[in-house]
Design a protein around this motif. Structure first.
Motif, PDB file in Angstrom:
ATOM      1  N   ARG A  40      93.065  20.597  27.336  1.00 14.90           N
ATOM      2  CA  ARG A  40      91.823  20.010  27.861  1.00 14.90           C
ATOM      3  C   ARG A  40      90.704  20.081  26.823  1.00 14.90           C
ATOM      4  O   ARG A  40      89.959  19.137  26.637  1.00 14.90           O
ATOM      5  CB  ARG A  40      91.371  20.756  29.107  1.00 14.90           C
ATOM      6  N   ARG A  41      90.591  21.225  26.135  1.00 21.09           N
ATOM      7  CA  ARG A  41      89.554  21.407  25.122  1.00 21.09           C
ATOM      8  C   ARG A  41      89.755  20.421  23.966  1.00 21.09           C
ATOM      9  O   ARG A  41      88.821  19.777  23.511  1.00 21.09           O
ATOM     10  CB  ARG A  41      89.564  22.847  24.587  1.00 21.09           C
ATOM     11  N   ARG A  42      91.007  20.268  23.531  1.00 17.21           N
ATOM     12  CA  ARG A  42      91.300  19.316  22.444  1.00 17.21           C
ATOM     13  C   ARG A  42      90.936  17.890  22.863  1.00 17.21           C
ATOM     14  O   ARG A  42      90.374  17.133  22.073  1.00 17.21           O
ATOM     15  CB  ARG A  42      92.777  19.369  22.072  1.00 17.21           C
ATOM     16  N   MET A  43      91.300  17.540  24.087  1.00 20.07           N
ATOM     17  CA  MET A  43      90.984  16.197  24.593  1.00 20.07           C
ATOM     18  C   MET A  43      89.470  15.990  24.651  1.00 20.07           C
ATOM     19  O   MET A  43      88.960  14.968  24.215  1.00 20.07           O
ATOM     20  CB  MET A  43      91.582  15.985  25.990  1.00 20.07           C
ATOM     21  N   ARG A  44      88.769  16.965  25.170  1.00 20.90           N
ATOM     22  CA  ARG A  44      87.310  16.859  25.304  1.00 20.90           C
ATOM     23  C   ARG A  44      86.657  16.727  23.928  1.00 20.90           C
ATOM     24  O   ARG A  44      85.746  15.937  23.749  1.00 20.90           O
ATOM     25  CB  ARG A  44      86.780  18.077  26.061  1.00 20.90           C
ATOM     26  N   ASP A  45      87.143  17.497  22.947  1.00 16.26           N
ATOM     27  CA  ASP A  45      86.596  17.419  21.581  1.00 16.26           C
ATOM     28  C   ASP A  45      86.809  16.045  20.960  1.00 16.26           C
ATOM     29  O   ASP A  45      86.012  15.606  20.137  1.00 16.26           O
ATOM     30  CB  ASP A  45      87.224  18.495  20.684  1.00 16.26           C
ATOM     31  N   ALA A  46      87.881  15.369  21.357  1.00 17.38           N
ATOM     32  CA  ALA A  46      88.182  14.040  20.817  1.00 17.38           C
ATOM     33  C   ALA A  46      87.532  12.913  21.623  1.00 17.38           C
ATOM     34  O   ALA A  46      87.678  11.743  21.280  1.00 17.38           O
ATOM     35  CB  ALA A  46      89.691  13.825  20.767  1.00 17.38           C
ATOM     36  N   GLY A  47      86.844  13.259  22.704  1.00 19.33           N
ATOM     37  CA  GLY A  47      86.196  12.236  23.519  1.00 19.33           C
ATOM     38  C   GLY A  47      87.090  11.697  24.617  1.00 19.33           C
ATOM     39  O   GLY A  47      86.838  10.628  25.166  1.00 19.33           O
ATOM     40  N   ALA A  48      88.149  12.419  24.934  1.00 26.59           N
ATOM     41  CA  ALA A  48      89.076  12.000  25.986  1.00 26.59           C
ATOM     42  C   ALA A  48      89.021  13.001  27.138  1.00 26.59           C
ATOM     43  O   ALA A  48      88.398  14.050  27.026  1.00 26.59           O
ATOM     44  CB  ALA A  48      90.494  11.920  25.424  1.00 26.59           C
ATOM     45  N   ARG A  49      89.672  12.673  28.219  1.00 26.53           N
ATOM     46  CA  ARG A  49      89.737  13.560  29.379  1.00 26.53           C
ATOM     47  C   ARG A  49      91.204  13.764  29.761  1.00 26.53           C
ATOM     48  O   ARG A  49      92.052  12.914  29.513  1.00 26.53           O
ATOM     49  CB  ARG A  49      88.981  12.968  30.575  1.00 26.53           C
ATOM     50  N   PHE A  50      91.467  14.886  30.436  1.00 29.52           N
ATOM     51  CA  PHE A  50      92.819  15.285  30.801  1.00 29.52           C
ATOM     52  C   PHE A  50      92.770  15.811  32.228  1.00 29.52           C
ATOM     53  O   PHE A  50      91.918  16.632  32.558  1.00 29.52           O
ATOM     54  CB  PHE A  50      93.279  16.375  29.831  1.00 29.52           C
ATOM     55  N   LYS A  51      93.673  15.333  33.072  1.00 27.94           N
ATOM     56  CA  LYS A  51      93.628  15.740  34.477  1.00 27.94           C
ATOM     57  C   LYS A  51      95.042  15.913  35.015  1.00 27.94           C
ATOM     58  O   LYS A  51      95.903  15.058  34.821  1.00 27.94           O
ATOM     59  CB  LYS A  51      92.901  14.677  35.288  1.00 27.94           C
ATOM     60  N   VAL A  52      95.259  17.042  35.683  1.00 27.28           N
ATOM     61  CA  VAL A  52      96.497  17.269  36.421  1.00 27.28           C
ATOM     62  C   VAL A  52      96.240  16.739  37.823  1.00 27.28           C
ATOM     63  O   VAL A  52      95.272  17.121  38.463  1.00 27.28           O
ATOM     64  CB  VAL A  52      96.842  18.774  36.480  1.00 27.28           C
ATOM     65  N   THR A  53      97.089  15.816  38.255  1.00 27.44           N
ATOM     66  CA  THR A  53      96.848  15.181  39.551  1.00 27.44           C
ATOM     67  C   THR A  53      98.107  15.194  40.405  1.00 27.44           C
ATOM     68  O   THR A  53      99.212  15.339  39.904  1.00 27.44           O
ATOM     69  CB  THR A  53      96.427  13.708  39.386  1.00 27.44           C
ATOM     70  N   LYS A  54      97.888  15.005  41.686  1.00 26.02           N
ATOM     71  CA  LYS A  54      99.014  14.784  42.582  1.00 26.02           C
ATOM     72  C   LYS A  54      99.395  13.318  42.438  1.00 26.02           C
ATOM     73  O   LYS A  54      98.528  12.449  42.363  1.00 26.02           O
ATOM     74  CB  LYS A  54      98.613  15.096  44.023  1.00 26.02           C
ATOM     75  N   ASN A  55     100.682  13.058  42.381  1.00 25.90           N
ATOM     76  CA  ASN A  55     101.159  11.694  42.141  1.00 25.90           C
ATOM     77  C   ASN A  55     100.663  10.693  43.172  1.00 25.90           C
ATOM     78  O   ASN A  55     100.245   9.589  42.824  1.00 25.90           O
ATOM     79  CB  ASN A  55     102.692  11.672  42.090  1.00 25.90           C
ATOM     80  N   ARG A  56     100.705  11.079  44.420  1.00 20.90           N
ATOM     81  CA  ARG A  56     100.281  10.151  45.481  1.00 20.90           C
ATOM     82  C   ARG A  56      98.803   9.797  45.336  1.00 20.90           C
ATOM     83  O   ARG A  56      98.404   8.646  45.458  1.00 20.90           O
ATOM     84  CB  ARG A  56     100.570  10.768  46.858  1.00 20.90           C
TER      85      ARG A  56
END
Length: 172
Positions: A40-56
């Motif tokens: 998540r930190r790497r993604m945020r530093d690059a200007g991206a976002r990361f999310k764990v989600t329920k498939n439905r």
């Protein structure tokens, strides 16, 4: 998670995906909290976002966005990485997938196009938007520097010639 929390989660993810330029869908199995936090930190530093989600919930959030055709990728323990920059999320996800066997890229979407794992890897090899801007500024500055050097050279040569004549006159 109660119904209102689910609705809020779906609405937030839908808004984020509607604004994104690239979505990467990956499997994460056995990742520790520290590993997910690092990613998540790497993604945020690059200007991206990361999310764990329920498939439905993720499938519901995809409806009405340009990534609606990605719903087939949401099977198993999936995560979503997204960014406005069409390279940032792909670059970080690919780097992390090389380093960790617990993280495997399934595919993603760029605009209305569905990309497989190789498509995401190809995107990751491209320079990011910031790198392209830096190259462009460098290319613009280089000719100006050369012009300044060329304009200074004749004046410097004249000054050296005059200094040589002055020394010659002093010696004589």
């Amino acid at each position: 998670m109660d119904r209102t929390q689910k609705e809020q989660t779906v609405a937030a993810l839908h808004a984020a995906l509607a604004d994104a330029g690239l979505v990467v869908v990956a499997h994460q199995s056995g990742m520790t909290v520290a590993e997910v936090t690092d990613l998540r930190r790497r993604m945020r530093d690059a200007g991206a976002r990361f999310k764990v989600t329920k498939n439905r919930l993720a499938r519901i959030a995809l409806k009405g966005t340009q990534f609606e055709n990605l719903d087939g990728l949401f099977k198993g323990p999936t995560v979503v990485a997204y960014s406005k920059d069409p390279v940032a999320a792909a670059k970080i996800a690919t780097e992390y997938a090389k380093a960790s066997e617990k993280f495997k890229i399934l595919g993603g979407g760029l605009g209305n196009s569905v990309l497989d794992e190789n498509g995401i890897k190809a995107l990751a090899s491209l320079p990011s938007l910031d790198e392209l801007r830096a190259r462009l500024v460098g290319m613009i500055q280089t000719p100006a520097t050369r012009i300044a050097g060329v304009l200074q050279a004749p004046g410097g040569q004249v000054a050296r010639v005059l200094a040589a004549y002055a020394k010659k006159d002093e010696a004589a």
